[in-house]
Design an enzyme around this catalytic site. Structure first.
Site, PDB file in Angstrom:
ATOM      1  N   HIS A 224       0.830  -1.205   0.000  1.00 19.38           N
ATOM      2  CA  HIS A 224       0.000   0.000   0.000  1.00 19.38           C
ATOM      3  C   HIS A 224       0.864   1.255   0.000  1.00 19.38           C
ATOM      4  O   HIS A 224       2.056   1.226   0.344  1.00 19.38           O
ATOM      5  CB  HIS A 224      -0.935   0.021   1.216  1.00 19.38           C
ATOM      6  CG  HIS A 224      -0.241   0.215   2.536  1.00 19.38           C
ATOM      7  ND1 HIS A 224       0.118   1.458   3.035  1.00 19.38           N
ATOM      8  CD2 HIS A 224       0.172  -0.681   3.475  1.00 19.38           C
ATOM      9  CE1 HIS A 224       0.690   1.325   4.210  1.00 19.38           C
ATOM     10  NE2 HIS A 224       0.743   0.029   4.506  1.00 19.38           N
ATOM     11  N   CYS A 238       2.802  -4.541   6.791  1.00 16.95           N
ATOM     12  CA  CYS A 238       2.569  -4.330   5.362  1.00 16.95           C
ATOM     13  C   CYS A 238       3.855  -3.895   4.665  1.00 16.95           C
ATOM     14  O   CYS A 238       4.847  -3.555   5.296  1.00 16.95           O
ATOM     15  CB  CYS A 238       1.498  -3.261   5.158  1.00 16.95           C
ATOM     16  SG  CYS A 238      -0.166  -3.782   5.636  1.00 16.95           S
TER      17      CYS A 238
END
Length: 264
Positions: A224, A238
Site C-alpha cells: 500500500h 505491510c
C-alpha cells in the site's frame, strides 16, 4: 536506446594563491681597514659583498576538488541524467523532470539497497559508481509475473519471466512489539508465497493507520501507499510504497488481483 552510464563533472578545484617572498641573503660585509695615513681622519670601507637571493618558495599542494553530490532539492540537466539512468536500470522514479524530489530519493534508496551501500538518498561517489556499473537486484522467480519482496534488502520488485523489470524502495515490518486492544503483537511481515486477493481504490482507515490504495496478499497484510516510506523496516507488517509509486501500480495495471507475491 541504451544509454551510457552517467558521469558527473567534478567540481572545479579552488585556485591556491602562492606568495613569493624574499629573505635577505646576509648583511653587508666591511673590508678590512688598511693602514691609516697620517692625514686621513678615517679609513674608507671596502666593497660590500653581494646578497645571495633566496629561491622562490615551492608551490603548496593544490586543494583536491570536492566530488559532486546530488541530493533532494537539486535541479538541472545532471538531475535529468540521473533520473534517466535510474529508469534505465529499472528503479522507478516517474518522468525525468530535472527536479530531485521524493520520487528520485526513493529510487536512489532502492539503488543503494541493491548495491549494499548506506541508505541516505544522496548520490555521492559510491552511489555514482553503482550507477555506472549498472547495479540492479536479481530475481528468484523464473517464470510469469511475480512481485518479489526482499525483507533483507527492503526492496519490492516486479519480475517478469525471471527478469526484474521495476524496483521500488519499500518498508516492511519493524519486528517491534506493539499493542492493540489490550493484546501484544509482533510487527513482522511473514515470508511465503501468496497472491493479491483483494484491493481498495482509496484510503483504508485501518486500526493501525491509513493505507493508500492497498492490495492485500496475506490476510490484513498489503502492499500500500504511505506518506512515510523510510529506507528501513518501519511498518506493522505491510509493505509500504510511496503514494506516487502506488498510484503508478494502479494506473499501469501492473498489480492486478491474482498476481503472485513472494516474500523472502
Amino acid at each position: 536506446m541504451v544509454r551510457r552510464a552517467l558521469t558527473y563533472a567534478a567540481v572545479a578545484a579552488a585556485t591556491v594563491a602562492l606568495a613569493t617572498g624574499c629573505d635577505s641573503g646576509g648583511s653587508d660585509q666591511a673590508a678590512a681597514p688598511g693602514p691609516v695615513p697620517s692625514s686621513a681622519a678615517a679609513s674608507s670601507p671596502g666593497p660590500a659583498a653581494s646578497a645571495t637571493p633566496t629561491p622562490p618558495a615551492a608551490p603548496g599542494p593544490k586543494s583536491k576538488p570536492k566530488p559532486k553530490r546530488l541530493k533532494a532539492g537539486a535541479k538541472g540537466p545532471e538531475v535529468v541524467a540521473l533520473q534517466e539512468r535510474l529508469t534505465e536500470l529499472g528503479y522507478w522514479n516517474g518522468k525525468a523532470d530535472g527536479t530531485f524530489g521524493g520520487r528520485t530519493t526513493q529510487a536512489v534508496y532502492a539503488l543503494q539497497k541493491a548495491a549494499g551501500l548506506g541508505r541516505d538518498g544522496v548520490v555521492g561517489p559510491k552511489t555514482e559508481k553503482a550507477l555506472a556499473r549498472g547495479v540492479r537486484p536479481e530475481a528468484r522467480s523464473t517464470s510469469g509475473r511475480v512481485v518479489e519482496i526482499s525483507l533483507k534488502r527492503q526492496l519490492l520488485m516486479l519480475v517478469d519471466g525471471g527478469r526484474v523489470s521495476q524496483v521500488f524502495n519499500t518498508s516492511t515490518g519493524s519486528m517491534e512489539r506493539y499493542e492493540q486492544k489490550g493484546r501484544t503483537y509482533l510487527a513482522d511481515t511473514p515470508s511465503g508465497k501468496f497472491r493479491v486477493s483483494r484491493q481498495i481504490d482509496g484510503w483504508r482507515h485501518a486500526p493501525l493507520g491509513l493505507l493508500w490504495r492497498p492490495k492485500y496478499f496475506n490476510g490484513g497484510i498489503a502492499v500500500h501507499g504511505a506518506t512515510s516510506v523510510p529506507p528501513y523496516p518501519a511498518s506493522h507488517g505491510c509493505a509500504r510504497l510511496s503514494i506516487a509509486a502506488m498510484n503508478h501500480l494502479w494506473t499501469s495495471g501492473e498489480l492486478p488481483i491474482g498476481t503472485r507475491v513472494w516474500v523472502y
